[in-house]
Design an enzyme around this catalytic site. Structure first.
Site, PDB file in Angstrom:
ATOM      1  N   ASN A   1      20.005 -28.711 -23.530  1.00 49.54           N
ATOM      2  CA  ASN A   1      20.725 -27.646 -22.353  1.00 49.54           C
ATOM      3  C   ASN A   1      20.053 -28.130 -21.001  1.00 49.54           C
ATOM      4  O   ASN A   1      19.029 -29.008 -21.049  1.00 49.54           O
ATOM      5  CB  ASN A   1      20.789 -26.387 -22.773  1.00 49.54           C
ATOM      6  CG  ASN A   1      19.231 -25.910 -23.011  1.00 49.54           C
ATOM      7  OD1 ASN A   1      18.477 -25.884 -22.192  1.00 49.54           O
ATOM      8  ND2 ASN A   1      18.941 -25.413 -23.888  1.00 49.54           N
TER       9      ASN A   1
ATOM     10  N   PHE B   1      14.334 -13.435 -22.543  1.00 43.27           N
ATOM     11  CA  PHE B   1      15.192 -14.017 -21.290  1.00 43.27           C
ATOM     12  C   PHE B   1      16.368 -14.014 -21.904  1.00 43.27           C
ATOM     13  O   PHE B   1      16.687 -14.581 -23.029  1.00 43.27           O
ATOM     14  CB  PHE B   1      14.618 -15.244 -20.700  1.00 43.27           C
ATOM     15  CG  PHE B   1      13.584 -14.984 -19.713  1.00 43.27           C
ATOM     16  CD1 PHE B   1      13.977 -15.468 -18.270  1.00 43.27           C
ATOM     17  CD2 PHE B   1      12.472 -14.395 -19.681  1.00 43.27           C
ATOM     18  CE1 PHE B   1      13.295 -15.316 -17.284  1.00 43.27           C
ATOM     19  CE2 PHE B   1      11.497 -14.089 -18.600  1.00 43.27           C
ATOM     20  CZ  PHE B   1      11.925 -14.429 -17.357  1.00 43.27           C
TER      21      PHE B   1
ATOM     22  N   LYS C   1      17.686  -8.011 -29.983  1.00 38.77           N
ATOM     23  CA  LYS C   1      16.263  -8.517 -30.253  1.00 38.77           C
ATOM     24  C   LYS C   1      15.239  -7.571 -30.602  1.00 38.77           C
ATOM     25  O   LYS C   1      14.234  -7.827 -31.021  1.00 38.77           O
ATOM     26  CB  LYS C   1      16.009  -9.384 -29.042  1.00 38.77           C
ATOM     27  CG  LYS C   1      17.034 -10.560 -28.831  1.00 38.77           C
ATOM     28  CD  LYS C   1      16.999 -11.703 -29.660  1.00 38.77           C
ATOM     29  CE  LYS C   1      17.879 -12.808 -29.106  1.00 38.77           C
ATOM     30  NZ  LYS C   1      17.975 -13.956 -29.765  1.00 38.77           N
TER      31      LYS C   1
END
Length: 417
Positions: A225, A344, A362
């Protein structure tokens, strides 16, 4: 876009704003580096007063240092410019710090024994110990540096309250190679900035993941990415400045490791997981900035996949990668409150909505969101900090500025636990 190390220059224009540094030069060929150091200190917002020994004047002129500092250079304790004829008192009282760069073996011995036979040594001895720190950047031949007397002197100077900075290793002016080179100007600048940074994370062990991962398709192709790693590297630097011991686990990026940070390079998501899990057991803070691939090719080809002329692409099957952040955040150490986890989220839309959802999914106490396409490969970013109490927007700024703000926010949250 991946960036070469030399182009990674986080803005530090105001890092030393309001600081007045006395830059002392003792004799040595490394005085040529002091010219660049002086300029760098000024660019970082400091004012610089140069003081040179007689030996230093054999290597670089006072005219050069005056031009770079914008101030008259002092070279003699008998300088009559001060009305009271006490330059050693006046200069030391005005300083926020005295930095001796280069520090020769001879001048080091002077400091050790409290000798005061020139302006610079007088000033160091006369400085107020409680308010004017003394930082020392040694520069000498490798044999001089390794000599037991030199090492004893370093230890005693540190015991007396001086801050002895490290040395570089490499080719020396004498033609030999080894330890003893003065640190480069940018390294000394980083050390000085870190010195003045409040130590909000003193005693903490910070683990940072950064950059992309690379998932192989075959030996020459892969899936990755656009993450450059710049945000994570800035976070690692900011944590180190704040007094933490920092380990940075980095995917494939072209960035130089921040000074004082332990770096481990990995490639795939599995590599990153394998590196992070044991490190998390020894850490108190985990900041997951890495853009980890959600999927990997189930069976990468052993050889390069070639076109067969059918016009049809190869059929690839995928397996889901382990969720690194969730695995660590839901582990026993984090559940027991001994590991503060920060995630993040790089999104392309609906940042607040997606960040809140990821915070819950999360199970982390703090989630940092940003718009990926607006930040990948760039030196600036804008962040949204989301926790159970609400959200805080950090407007677009250099990534290092944002990283320092994030570190302060983390420290404040940990203090409230």
């Amino acid at each position: 876009m991946q960036t070469h190390p030399e182009t990674f220059q986080p803005s530090n224009q105001e890092d030393l704003a309001g600081k007045h540094i006395v830059l002392g030069l003792s004799g040595g060929i490394a005085c040529y580096k002091s010219a660049q150091l002086c300029r760098s200190l000024i660019k970082a917002g400091a004012t610089v007063q140069v003081v040179m020994t007689e030996a230093a004047e054999q290597f670089i002129t006072a005219v050069t240092m005056q031009a770079l500092s914008g101030r008259p250079v002092y070279t003699s304790q008998w300088d009559s410019r001060p009305d009271n004829n006490m330059a050693h008192i006046n200069l030391s009282r005005e300083a926020d710090a005295i930095l001796i760069a280069p520090l020769s073996a001879d001048f080091m011995a002077k400091l050790l024994h409290g000798r005061a036979d020139d302006l610079l040594s007088l000033m160091c001895l006369a400085r107020p110990l409680a308010s004017v720190p003394l930082l020392l950047a040694p520069a000498m031949n490798r044999e001089m540096f390794a000599h037991p007397a030199t090492q004893r002197n370093f230890e005693q100077l540190a015991a007396d309250g001086a801050h002895v900075l490290g040395v570089g290793s490499g080719f020396q002016a004498c033609g030999e190679t080894g330890d003893g080179r003065m640190l480069e100007p940018d390294q000394l600048l980083d050390d000085l900035i870190a010195f003045f940074t409040p130590k909000h994370l003193a005693g903490q062990h910070v683990l940072v993941s950064a950059g992309p991962t690379y998932e192989a398709i075959d030996p020459v192709r892969g899936i990755t990415n656009l993450s450059s790693g710049k945000m994570g590297f800035a976070v690692a630097r900011a944590a180190r400045e704040a007094g933490a011991e920092v380990t940075l686990v980095a995917g494939p990026v072209g960035l130089a490791a921040p000074r004082g940070v332990n770096r481990i390079d990995v490639k795939s998501a599995q590599d990153m997981l394998d590196a992070l899990l044991p490190l998390a057991e020894r850490s108190t803070i985990f900041i997951a900035t890495a853009a980890v691939a959600d999927w990997r090719v189930a069976s990468p080809a052993a050889q390069k996949i070639k076109k067969e002329g059918s016009g049809q692409p190869p059929q690839l099957s995928f397996s889901e990668n382990t969720d690194i952040l969730a695995t660590i955040a839901q582990g026993p150490r984090a559940k027991a409150g001994r590991l503060f986890c920060v995630g993040f989220a790089a999104e392309s839309e609906d940042l607040l909505l997606n960040a809140k959802a990821k915070l819950l999914r999360k199970q982390v106490p703090l989630l940092v969101g940003n718009i990926g396409p607006d930040t990948f490969g760039q030196d600036h970013n804008a962040l949204l900090l989301v926790d159970a109490e609400g959200s805080l927007a950090l407007p677009r700024a250099p990534k290092l500025v944002l990283a320092r703000t994030l570190i302060r926010e983390i420290a404040a949250r940990m203090a409230r636990q």
